[in-house]
Motif scaffolding. Structure first.
Motif, short mmCIF file in Angstrom:
data_model
loop_
_atom_site.label_atom_id
_atom_site.label_comp_id
_atom_site.label_asym_id
_atom_site.label_seq_id
_atom_site.Cartn_x
_atom_site.Cartn_y
_atom_site.Cartn_z
N HIS A 98 1.00 -1.16 0.00
CA HIS A 98 -0.02 0.00 -0.04
C HIS A 98 0.72 1.32 0.09
O HIS A 98 1.73 1.43 0.65
N VAL A 99 0.62 2.02 -0.83
CA VAL A 99 1.26 3.45 -0.71
C VAL A 99 0.33 4.59 -0.57
O VAL A 99 -0.70 4.70 -1.25
N ALA A 100 0.40 5.23 0.57
CA ALA A 100 -0.44 6.06 0.78
C ALA A 100 -0.27 7.46 0.22
O ALA A 100 0.61 8.25 0.28
N ALA A 101 -1.35 7.96 -0.66
CA ALA A 101 -0.91 9.25 -1.36
C ALA A 101 -2.34 9.67 -1.88
O ALA A 101 -3.43 8.93 -2.12
N ASP A 102 -2.48 10.98 -1.99
CA ASP A 102 -3.60 11.71 -2.68
C ASP A 102 -3.18 11.98 -4.17
O ASP A 102 -2.53 12.96 -4.08
N VAL A 103 -4.16 11.53 -5.09
CA VAL A 103 -3.53 11.92 -6.27
C VAL A 103 -3.89 13.42 -6.68
O VAL A 103 -3.12 13.57 -7.77
N LEU A 104 -4.68 13.78 -6.08
CA LEU A 104 -4.80 15.61 -6.50
C LEU A 104 -3.99 16.18 -5.65
O LEU A 104 -3.68 17.29 -6.21
N GLN A 105 -3.41 16.02 -4.64
CA GLN A 105 -2.78 16.82 -3.78
C GLN A 105 -1.13 16.67 -3.79
O GLN A 105 -0.44 17.95 -3.94
N GLU A 106 -0.76 15.55 -4.13
CA GLU A 106 0.86 15.51 -4.33
C GLU A 106 1.27 14.95 -5.62
O GLU A 106 0.53 14.18 -6.41
N SER A 107 2.71 14.94 -6.00
CA SER A 107 3.07 14.27 -7.08
C SER A 107 3.14 12.71 -6.37
O SER A 107 3.55 12.50 -5.24
#
Ligand code: NAP
Length: 247
Positions: free
Chosen positions: A61-70
């Motif tokens: 699992h990679v935690a990230a927000d596609v809209l907020q960060e690269s």
């Protein structure tokens, strides 16, 4: 006997592929993750939370927000054989009540998030001999439905992206899109919040039920895998017959 064991492992390692499922923590994405893991593949799941994702040696699992960060691509392998972009939205409102900000929000999560994701991992997809991108539209693009103006406009753009990229990235990368109708996932939670609502919604379909995440995962894994290697630029309806059959 030992040689046979090593040979089997070698063949299995060769068949094992790397997939990135963006939005694989719930709903349709989660069902795709489960199916790919059953097939023995390595699956990288990018989402803001772990949602309903269970710990498994084949899942990262990679935690990230596609809209907020690269996108944190360093957490991913050099070669990817497939990418599915699953985040989406269902905001149904009369056109007069739809603000332009809603159109922008729907466009952002459905189209721009996908664009950003594909651009971030394009080199990794190009590293594979053959790779596959899977996007999601909705039945409401091909069939006009009241109150769907914003989501249909955003998903219409996804369908355009599908065909355009399929042409540009052929023959190494295939690009296809599934256009589902109402499917029982957290996204559709408000529309299917009780057994009665689900039954009433299902009765409106020629095939007399709403979709289940597994219905979509069956087609999704086919499109992501080698079995569909002669297929690209397609938008496939998966909608209990709703788009083409009279009820
Ligand atoms: N369900 C339906 O009735 C239906 C009908 C037609 C089309 N579709 C389309 O099918 C696709 C899958 O829908 P679904 O029903 O499975 O949706 P879902 O249950 O809401 O799942 C969406 C997934 O995307 C992740 N996600 C959402 N926003 C994100 C963000 N900003 N950054 C990273 N991850 C994000 C969510 O995890 P986190 O919240 O943890 O980030 C979750 O894993 C969507 O494109 C949808 O538009 C669905």
């Amino acid at each position: 006997m030992l040689e046979c064991y090593f040979l089997t492992n070698l063949i299995l390692a060769h068949m094992q592929k790397n997939y990135l499922i963006i939005g694989g923590s719930t709903g349709i994405g989660l069902a795709i993750v489960k199916r790919l893991v059953e097939q023995g593949h390595n699956v990288f799941v990018l989402s803001r939370t772990k949602g309903q994702l269970e710990d498994h040696p084949l899942i990262t699992h990679v935690a990230a927000d596609v809209l907020q960060e690269s996108l944190p691509v360093d957490h991913l392998p050099d070669t990817l054989h497939g990418l599915a972009y699953c985040p989406g939205s269902i905001v149904l409102k009369p056109f007069r009540a739809l603000k332009t900000t809603q159109f922008l929000e729907d466009f952002e999560i459905n189209l721009l998030g996908a664009v950003k994701a594909i651009q971030a991992v394009l080199k990794k997809l190009q590293q594979a001999d053959q790779s596959s991108i899977l996007l999601f539209s909705t039945v409401a693009v091909g069939k006009g439905m009241p109150f769907h103006a914003s989501i249909a406009a955003a998903k219409g753009a996804v369908e355009g992206l599908t065909r355009s990229l399929a042409a540009e990235l052929a023959p190494g990368i295939r690009v296809n899109c599934i256009a589902p109708s109402l499917t029982d996932t957290p996204l559709a939670g408000k529309l299917l919040s009780s057994a009665e609502k689900k039954e009433a919604a299902g009765a409106r379909f020629p095939l007399k039920r709403v979709g289940e995440p597994q219905d979509v995962a069956n087609l999704a894994t086919y499109l992501l895998g080698e079995e569909s290697s002669w297929m690209s630029g397609q938008v496939i309806g998966l909608d209990g017959g709703q788009s083409t059959l009279a009820s």
